[in-house]
Design a protein around this motif. Structure first.
Motif, mmCIF file in Angstrom:
data_model
loop_
_atom_site.group_PDB
_atom_site.id
_atom_site.type_symbol
_atom_site.label_atom_id
_atom_site.label_comp_id
_atom_site.label_asym_id
_atom_site.label_seq_id
_atom_site.Cartn_x
_atom_site.Cartn_y
_atom_site.Cartn_z
ATOM 1 N N ASP A 141 5.991 2.130 1.102
ATOM 2 C CA ASP A 141 4.814 1.274 1.185
ATOM 3 C C ASP A 141 4.606 0.715 2.589
ATOM 4 O OD1 ASP A 141 4.468 1.469 -1.627
ATOM 5 O OD2 ASP A 141 5.921 -0.147 -1.918
ATOM 6 N N VAL B 146 1.657 4.913 0.511
ATOM 7 C CA VAL B 146 1.037 5.957 1.327
ATOM 8 C C VAL B 146 1.769 7.269 1.102
ATOM 9 C CG1 VAL B 146 0.559 6.733 3.680
ATOM 10 C CG2 VAL B 146 0.255 4.325 3.078
ATOM 11 N N THR B 147 1.035 8.278 0.708
ATOM 12 C CA THR B 147 1.613 9.607 0.518
ATOM 13 C C THR B 147 2.207 10.103 1.835
ATOM 14 O OG1 THR B 147 -0.018 10.125 -1.189
ATOM 15 C CG2 THR B 147 1.115 11.982 -0.152
ATOM 16 N N VAL C 27 0.813 7.562 7.813
ATOM 17 C CA VAL C 27 0.060 6.307 7.803
ATOM 18 C C VAL C 27 -1.178 6.410 8.688
ATOM 19 C CG1 VAL C 27 0.141 3.862 8.465
ATOM 20 C CG2 VAL C 27 2.050 4.888 7.223
ATOM 21 N N ILE D 118 0.857 -1.182 0.000
ATOM 22 C CA ILE D 118 0.000 0.000 0.000
ATOM 23 C C ILE D 118 0.894 1.233 0.000
ATOM 24 C CG2 ILE D 118 -1.842 1.242 1.202
ATOM 25 C CD1 ILE D 118 -2.344 -1.480 2.688
ATOM 26 N N SER E 149 -3.847 8.330 6.875
ATOM 27 C CA SER E 149 -4.139 7.934 5.497
ATOM 28 C C SER E 149 -5.548 7.362 5.376
ATOM 29 C CB SER E 149 -3.135 6.881 5.027
ATOM 30 O OG SER E 149 -3.506 6.365 3.755
ATOM 31 N N LYS F 229 -6.327 5.249 3.248
ATOM 32 C CA LYS F 229 -6.198 3.895 2.694
ATOM 33 C C LYS F 229 -6.277 2.810 3.769
ATOM 34 C CE LYS F 229 -3.469 5.261 -1.333
ATOM 35 N NZ LYS F 229 -2.224 5.027 -2.124
#
Length: 332
Positions: free
Chosen positions: A60, A51-52, A86, A49, A89, A91
């Motif tokens: 990731d 993550v910006t 994180v 994943i 995020s 996501k």
């Protein structure tokens, strides 16, 4: 004609499905590649994943169905920035996730040995205070650490940043100890020979699992003098409750980011466990200078990175296997 054109565009460019939101039971936070490596080698973490906000060297979060691992990279700034990225995020849904911060540390030889694993009861910032050179301090001072807003060593701080002390959730700490105390820990011949040079019984012993207080600082300090000052600092901040044993470079920063995310409703701060394993002693043995100790190859690094996985994963496995017990959170 306009409706036909719109239909044609829709067929040409179908709607992109929303990305699945990952809901791990456990998120492991490591600080650099060698700490992350055993998790990657021993677990099947095939989902990646991006993550910006994560660093280019570790962009990731890697996951399987139940567990994810992220790498912050070293130091306060990196730890806080990566963890915040994180934790905030969209996501990931971390509302029920347990966090295991798992990394290596220095250890007080009176409290443990190379390869030992220590779950934290308190996490103390070892940098937020006043300090001056010993040569410039009053002659009667036994320490040059003065709490923020205080006038002399040992006096309580008058003001602070609010991130100096984190007390970890005791029921989760007890669960971590119960899940991991019988883990067979990695060790090595070099570490065995090096620990034999120390006079303290705890230093000479084989590695084990314990709990104590960890101190965070960007500065990689070393030696009995600084260790003694910081152990006293930890006691002042906690009214004598903190019992220092490990030193590391990130945990107050990581916990500050997680605390902010908890305040925002993204996660439960009571679901965080902090684990540090001893890769080196924090001071020299008898007959050794502090500079020699700092540069020594003790053999603790390999066992410590392995044991951070072995001990941390024991808790992770217990959480996953007994999710019905852990799902609602462990409360006092």
């Amino acid at each position: 004609m306009r409706k036909i054109a719109l239909i044609s565009l829709t067929l040409a460019f179908p709607m992109v499905a929303h990305a699945e939101i990952v809901t791990p039971k456990v998120l492991v936070i490591t600080m650099f590649g060698e700490e992350t490596k055993p998790w990657l080698e021993n677990l099947q973490l095939r989902k990646r994943i991006a993550v910006t906000g994560l660093p280019k060297s570790a962009p990731d979060v890697v996951c399987n169905e139940d567990l994810c691992v992220m790498t912050t990279t070293m130091g306060f700034a990196n730890a806080a920035a990566s963890t915040a990225a994180v934790a905030l995020s969209d996501k990931l849904d971390l509302s029920k996730t347990y966090f295991i911060i798992a990394g290596i540390a220095g250890i007080d030889p009176s409290k443990g040995t190379l390869g030992s694993a220590a779950w934290a009861d308190y996490v103390i910032d070892g940098g937020l205070f006043h300090r001056m050179a010993t040569s410039e301090a009053p002659a009667e001072w036994k320490s040059t650490v003065v709490e923020l807003g205080a006038g002399v060593p040992g006096e309580k701080q008058a003001w602070g940043a609010g991130t100096e002390v984190f007390e970890m959730n005791k029921p989760l700490l007890e669960a971590a100890l119960a899940a991991s105390r019988n883990v067979t820990l990695a060790d090595g011949e070099t570490a065995t020979a090096y620990r034999a040079l120390y006079s303290q019984p705890a230093a000479k012993a084989k590695p084990g699992v314990t709990s104590c207080t960890t101190i965070s600082a960007d500065t990689y300090w070393h030696g009995a003098g600084v260790a003694t000052e910081l152990a006293a600092h930890a006691k002042v901040l906690t009214d004598g409750k903190a019992d220092y044993c490990t030193s590391q470079m990130e945990d107050n920063a990581t916990l500050t980011a997680l605390s902010r995310a908890a305040d925002a409703g993204r996660l439960d701060f009571g679901r965080i466990a902090v684990l540090r394993t001893a890769s080196n002693f924090d001071r020299p043995h008898d007959g050794q200078s502090t500079a020699e100790s700092l540069a020594a190859k003790s053999g603790g690094f390999g066992p410590a990175t392995q044991n951070a996985f072995l001990v941390g994963n024991a808790l992770a496995e217990d959480i996953i296997a007994h999710w019905s017990r852990y799902e609602a959170g462990l409360k006092n």
